[in-house]
Motif scaffolding. Structure first.
Motif, mmCIF file in Angstrom:
data_model
loop_
_atom_site.group_PDB
_atom_site.id
_atom_site.type_symbol
_atom_site.label_atom_id
_atom_site.label_comp_id
_atom_site.label_asym_id
_atom_site.label_seq_id
_atom_site.Cartn_x
_atom_site.Cartn_y
_atom_site.Cartn_z
ATOM 1 N N UNK A 1 5.398 5.149 -8.715
ATOM 2 C CA UNK A 1 4.835 6.506 -8.873
ATOM 3 C C UNK A 1 4.467 7.105 -7.513
ATOM 4 N N UNK A 2 4.264 6.263 -6.509
ATOM 5 C CA UNK A 2 3.877 6.776 -5.178
ATOM 6 C C UNK A 2 5.089 7.159 -4.332
ATOM 7 N N UNK A 3 6.321 6.880 -4.809
ATOM 8 C CA UNK A 3 7.502 7.133 -3.970
ATOM 9 C C UNK A 3 7.637 8.619 -3.652
ATOM 10 N N UNK A 4 7.973 8.959 -2.392
ATOM 11 C CA UNK A 4 7.957 10.382 -1.965
ATOM 12 C C UNK A 4 9.335 11.033 -2.032
ATOM 13 N N UNK A 5 10.391 10.352 -2.482
ATOM 14 C CA UNK A 5 11.731 10.959 -2.512
ATOM 15 C C UNK A 5 11.737 12.100 -3.536
ATOM 16 N N UNK B 1 -5.611 -1.551 -11.774
ATOM 17 C CA UNK B 1 -5.506 -0.175 -12.275
ATOM 18 C C UNK B 1 -4.267 0.442 -11.591
ATOM 19 N N UNK B 2 -3.153 0.629 -12.307
ATOM 20 C CA UNK B 2 -1.897 1.033 -11.647
ATOM 21 C C UNK B 2 -1.845 2.505 -11.219
ATOM 22 N N UNK B 3 -2.876 3.283 -11.650
ATOM 23 C CA UNK B 3 -2.894 4.691 -11.232
ATOM 24 C C UNK B 3 -3.906 4.832 -10.098
ATOM 25 N N UNK B 4 -3.562 5.582 -9.015
ATOM 26 C CA UNK B 4 -2.377 6.428 -8.848
ATOM 27 C C UNK B 4 -1.147 5.674 -8.337
ATOM 28 N N UNK C 1 14.217 13.687 -7.068
ATOM 29 C CA UNK C 1 13.883 12.618 -8.031
ATOM 30 C C UNK C 1 13.378 11.391 -7.278
ATOM 31 N N UNK C 2 12.201 10.909 -7.678
ATOM 32 C CA UNK C 2 11.594 9.767 -6.989
ATOM 33 C C UNK C 2 12.403 8.504 -7.295
ATOM 34 N N UNK C 3 12.324 7.535 -6.410
ATOM 35 C CA UNK C 3 13.141 6.321 -6.486
ATOM 36 C C UNK C 3 12.280 5.095 -6.777
ATOM 37 N N UNK C 4 12.931 4.040 -7.270
ATOM 38 C CA UNK C 4 12.232 2.805 -7.618
ATOM 39 C C UNK C 4 12.121 1.886 -6.411
ATOM 40 N N UNK C 5 11.026 1.127 -6.380
ATOM 41 C CA UNK C 5 10.849 0.126 -5.309
ATOM 42 C C UNK C 5 11.803 -1.043 -5.528
ATOM 43 N N UNK D 1 0.798 -1.226 0.000
ATOM 44 C CA UNK D 1 0.000 0.000 0.000
ATOM 45 C C UNK D 1 0.828 1.272 0.000
ATOM 46 N N UNK D 2 2.161 1.151 -0.128
ATOM 47 C CA UNK D 2 3.025 2.338 -0.217
ATOM 48 C C UNK D 2 4.251 1.975 -1.032
ATOM 49 N N UNK D 3 5.104 2.970 -1.324
ATOM 50 C CA UNK D 3 6.220 2.728 -2.256
ATOM 51 C C UNK D 3 7.519 3.370 -1.796
ATOM 52 N N UNK D 4 7.658 3.574 -0.484
ATOM 53 C CA UNK D 4 8.910 4.050 0.096
ATOM 54 C C UNK D 4 9.543 2.899 0.867
ATOM 55 N N UNK D 5 10.857 2.730 0.707
ATOM 56 C CA UNK D 5 11.626 1.762 1.502
ATOM 57 C C UNK D 5 12.384 2.595 2.527
ATOM 58 N N UNK D 6 11.915 2.569 3.787
ATOM 59 C CA UNK D 6 12.593 3.388 4.790
ATOM 60 C C UNK D 6 12.921 2.556 6.005
ATOM 61 N N UNK D 7 13.981 2.966 6.719
ATOM 62 C CA UNK D 7 14.488 2.210 7.864
ATOM 63 C C UNK D 7 14.844 3.133 9.031
#
Ligand SMILES: Cc1c(C=O)c(-c2nnc3c4c(C[n+]5cc6c(C)n(C)c(C)c6c(Cl)n5)n(C)c(C)c4cnn23)c(C)n1C
Length: 330
Positions: A132-136, A189-192, A139-143, A37-43
């Protein structure tokens, strides 16, 4: 390439599942929540204030010979439950279940909200939504999945989450031993950027199946199942003493209640969630009032097929073009 890793419930009511991952050289092991449900990899990291760390494992980029600061990049995310985190970004080698991505964007927390601090068994998240949901920024980053995809035997990852037990996330292959019978696919449906798809309907207990297209997101990072109020009231109408409590923020009922099962449709296939999954948890350790695993999505703006639903099936997240999601009995 392929990978396979455990999905371990962090407490006795499966409130979230964590997976061991390694970051850097030599490898630093963290337990992260794989979240479609999200697209950031954070630690949690050496940059997280010690006042906000309570027992979590941390990633220390300066101890990794392969870490690189992604200069000038920052991120900030807020989740559906109001929790949040923000910070800076490094790239480093990142491995899940033997599958390695070199130069994965690893977002290091400089601030986490209190609910993250309080959850000592969760060291961060691996977003498996669409990039597309990445918040970096700038420039946004890939999962991890998008980075791994070109090397995967198959452009898929699967979730075999289990009730009160350890399950598995597999990358790059579909393990036929993990499911019984056919996988029923339905378009995504890949958007958003969520794994958005429709259910073909539902039934409560032994009641008749109600055909209706119910759009929502399959979200391994959400604990419960959130559906339209009409469906949820129809369910709890079958439960003596159930009520929608303002105080507890959802449907509660006497723990001794006999709950009906809940069945959802994927195209022509039917998946039944056992009553035990919906008798989610006591509202406090000594209470005889229990909180439901099925709750109303009104006010959320979206229906969420969280772990209560996903653990009733073997789920294939297919990054093919067009993307699709598959459900199989297990
Ligand atoms: C619109 C939405 C959600 C969207 O997703 C949502 C939700 N449901 N589980 C989770 C989340 C989890 C899973 N999760 C839930 C937890 C709860 C309810 N509690 C009391 C604890 C201690 C939890 C932990 Cl450690 N982990 N995690 C780790 C994160 C970052 C979540 C963000 N939202 N979230 C809620 C409650 N709502 C209303």
């Amino acid at each position: 390439d392929t990978g396979s890793a455990a999905a371990i419930p962090i407490n006795e009511v499966d409130i979230a599942y964590v997976t061991p991952v390694t970051v850097g050289t030599p490898p630093q092991t963290l337990m992260l929540d794989l979240d479609t449900g999200s697209s950031d990899l954070w630690v949690f990291s050496s940059l997280t204030p010690s006042s906000q760390i309570r027992g979590q494992e941390i990633y220390t980029p300066t101890k990794s010979s392969t870490s690189q600061l992604l200069n000038g990049h920052t991120w900030s995310i807020r989740y559906g439950d109001g929790s949040s985190s923000r910070g800076t970004v490094f790239t480093d080698n990142f491995t899940i279940g033997g599958l390695e991505v070199k130069s994965q964007a690893v977002q290091t927390a400089q601030e986490v909200s209190s609910s993250f601090t309080q959850e000592q068994s969760l060291d961060g998240l691996v977003g498996l939504g669409f990039s597309t949901l990445n918040t970096v920024r700038p420039s946004s980053q890939l999962t991890f999945f998008d980075n791994a995809r070109p090397n995967l035997d198959e452009e898929v990852f699967t979730a075999d989450l289990k009730y009160h037990a350890t399950g598995t996330y597999d990358f790059g292959f579909i393990d036929s031993k993990k499911h019984n019978g056919t996988i029923t696919y339905t378009p995504v449906q890949p958007s958003p950027g969520y794994w958005t798809h429709s259910l073909s309907g539902y039934s409560v207990g032994s009641g008749a199946f109600q055909s209706s297209q119910i759009s929502g997101i399959s979200d391994t990072g959400t604990t419960l199942l959130y559906l339209p109020t009409a469906i949820v009231t129809a369910y709890y109408r079958q439960v003596q003493g159930a009520q929608n409590s303002q105080y507890y923020g959802g449907y509660v009922f006497p723990c001794a209640s006999t709950l009906p099962t809940f069945t959802f449709g994927i195209e022509g296939a039917r998946f039944t969630i056992p009553a035990s999954y919906i008798n989610y948890t006591r509202i406090s350790p000594t209470s005889t009032t229990c909180y439901g695993g099925l709750q109303s999505s009104s006010g959320l703006g979206i229906n969420i097929f969280g772990d209560v639903a996903l653990k009733a099936a073997f789920v294939v997240f297919s990054g093919t073009n067009p993307p699709r999601i598959g459900f199989a009995p297990k």
